[in-house]
Design an enzyme around this catalytic site. Sequence first.
Site, short mmCIF file in Angstrom:
data_model
loop_
_atom_site.label_atom_id
_atom_site.label_comp_id
_atom_site.label_asym_id
_atom_site.label_seq_id
_atom_site.Cartn_x
_atom_site.Cartn_y
_atom_site.Cartn_z
N GLY A 287 83.04 32.46 9.97
CA GLY A 287 83.12 33.85 10.41
C GLY A 287 82.87 34.07 11.88
N PRO A 330 83.27 27.01 10.23
CA PRO A 330 84.15 27.75 11.13
C PRO A 330 85.62 27.39 10.92
CG PRO A 330 83.15 25.92 12.30
CD PRO A 330 82.55 25.92 10.92
N ARG A 332 88.50 30.07 12.16
CA ARG A 332 89.09 30.78 13.30
C ARG A 332 88.55 30.28 14.64
NH1 ARG A 332 90.58 36.26 12.72
NH2 ARG A 332 89.16 36.28 10.94
N ARG A 373 98.78 39.93 10.64
CA ARG A 373 97.43 40.44 10.91
C ARG A 373 97.43 41.81 11.58
NH1 ARG A 373 93.96 38.57 13.63
NH2 ARG A 373 92.20 38.86 12.22
N CYS A 404 112.73 44.57 8.29
CA CYS A 404 113.13 45.92 7.90
C CYS A 404 111.94 46.74 7.49
CB CYS A 404 114.13 45.82 6.75
SG CYS A 404 115.78 45.83 7.39
N GLU A 405 111.12 47.07 8.46
CA GLU A 405 109.92 47.86 8.17
C GLU A 405 109.36 48.34 9.50
OE1 GLU A 405 107.47 46.26 5.15
OE2 GLU A 405 105.66 47.20 5.93
N TYR A 434 95.09 32.11 10.64
CA TYR A 434 95.60 33.10 9.67
C TYR A 434 96.92 33.73 10.09
CZ TYR A 434 90.76 32.46 8.27
OH TYR A 434 89.57 31.90 7.91
N1 LLP Z 1 84.08 29.82 4.54
C1 LLP Z 1 84.46 30.65 3.56
C2 LLP Z 1 83.82 30.56 2.24
C3 LLP Z 1 85.46 31.60 3.80
O1 LLP Z 1 85.82 32.43 2.82
C4 LLP Z 1 86.07 31.67 5.07
C5 LLP Z 1 87.12 32.64 5.35
C6 LLP Z 1 85.64 30.76 6.06
C7 LLP Z 1 84.63 29.86 5.76
C8 LLP Z 1 86.24 30.74 7.43
O2 LLP Z 1 86.08 31.93 8.11
P1 LLP Z 1 86.45 32.02 9.68
O3 LLP Z 1 85.47 31.15 10.44
O4 LLP Z 1 87.81 31.51 9.85
O5 LLP Z 1 86.31 33.46 10.01
N2 LLP Z 1 92.76 36.43 6.76
C9 LLP Z 1 91.63 37.03 7.46
C10 LLP Z 1 90.41 36.15 7.39
C11 LLP Z 1 90.03 35.80 5.98
C12 LLP Z 1 88.86 34.88 5.95
C13 LLP Z 1 88.66 34.34 4.58
N3 LLP Z 1 87.57 33.45 4.48
C14 LLP Z 1 92.05 37.26 8.91
O6 LLP Z 1 93.18 36.97 9.26
O7 LLP Z 1 91.26 37.74 9.71
#
Ligand code: LLP
Length: 477
Positions: A287, A330, A332, A373, A404-405, A434
């Site tokens: 996150g 991590p 993202r 996104r 088409c949107e 993502y």
């Molecule tokens: N660990 C778990 C259990 C997760 O569910 C996630 C993301 C991560 C790690 C990695 O999170 P990150 O470091 O990448 O923030 N599609 C959305 C984000 C969905 C995240 C889902 N879980 C977007 O495009 O912002």
Amino acid sequence: MRAHPAGPRHGEILAPIGAPPQPENAEALHALDAQVWPLGASRSDGTGLTQRSVSIAGVDVRDLAAEFGTPLFILDEADFRTRAAAFRSAYDDPTVPADVFYAGKAFLSAHVVRWVQEEGLNLDVCSGGELLTAVRAGFPGERIAFHGNNKSISELELALESGVGRFVIDSFEEIVRLAEAAERYGVVANVLVRVTVGVEAHTHEFIATAHEDQKFGLSLAGGAAEEAVRRIVKLPSLHLAGLHSHIGSQIFDTAGFEISAHRLVSLAASIRDEHGIEVAEIDLGGGMGIAYGPDDDPMKASDMADLLRGIVVKECAALGLALPRLAVEPGRAIVGPSMITLYEVGTVKVVDLGAGHSRHYVSVDGGMSDNIRTALYDAEYTVRLVSRVSDARAVLSRVVGRHCESGDIVVRDCWLPEDLSSGDLLAVAATGAYCRAMASNYNHVPRPPVVAVREGRTQLVLRRETTDDLLALDAGL
Ligand code: LLP
């Protein structure tokens, strides 16, 4: 009420309010902000306006477009590896041993799996498809954590066959399913309980009261997490390896992680008191936020690691607990800034907004099928003209796709040169996480390829999907 951009009232949100500040000069209009663009991004020297194209890791985007076509995801390998290595060293502290799991849901391919392995990270997967990618790329099963709120029996079996090191348990049903499958395979599966700690955090704010009302995890406040532990410790084919929480994504505020760590350590203390078991591992999930624009100010991996270690050490000392192993996941923060999307401009339409305002609608050859996104989360991106520079004045613009949107928007509000025209190349920064991972075939549009660049060389990571690939699924053809 705010109208959805695809809806009939979308005219109301067209007013140029909320547009980023107008760039002061041509230099600012073409600048590649270091915290938004990949480490290897640069504009070529040269005085001629048309010559100053952008290169990534020494490869000119115009050459990439000519060789691989557009839209194209360009992945700066050294950038990815640098960020992965920064996480590895940030958590490499003998006082609190820790593991970093790259969250493959952000973007995964065999090459990425190998880079993750070479940089000494573990891997988080959340489906049979991600797991197979990792396994076939040679990633060691014991360094994989398997997530998901509804893993199928066949996915659990695949994971057991692959020797997956950690299963992150998300329901009572999964406890039974996994225990039975592990028994059939004659193995003991290591499990972490995914705890809903009552914290939800996104971007700049976090909320630490409710947020039990979602599908993931087993509630701490409601007692489900403790009940899951009671059931797990009774099952000989399961080994309670630790506790897990994931509080959200694109987070800048560390307070949510602090509360989450505090609550997991407190739960570990009550598990010790009830079962006499020391919880060996605490996983605080992913996150960590990244910069999509120049105003975003993400925390350095090492500062975040110091903070998390400090909290866990303090909380364990207060409760007389042995220090558990720490883990973070991590996604993202590693791949997000490493990738950009290259588009070719097709049409430019000047729309009169009234009151002396106009907006240039710049249509590119991709859109919501390669970056959902913006439509889904109102995400904001940085875009630049990259095949040249221009000394035309900056005009308020919106980069839109070819679908088409009317909600098919890539960059909602931006400034681009007034002389933009068909054939120009635009790049959108920080699209590594993502975007390709959430790509679709809306309107029967094939998904773009991903090409990695490093030290002037290119390597295909994912090939472009073809219309034949799509038609091959059609049973009527
Ligand atoms: N660990 C778990 C259990 C997760 O569910 C996630 C993301 C991560 C790690 C990695 O999170 P990150 O470091 O990448 O923030 N599609 C959305 C984000 C969905 C995240 C889902 N879980 C977007 O495009 O912002």
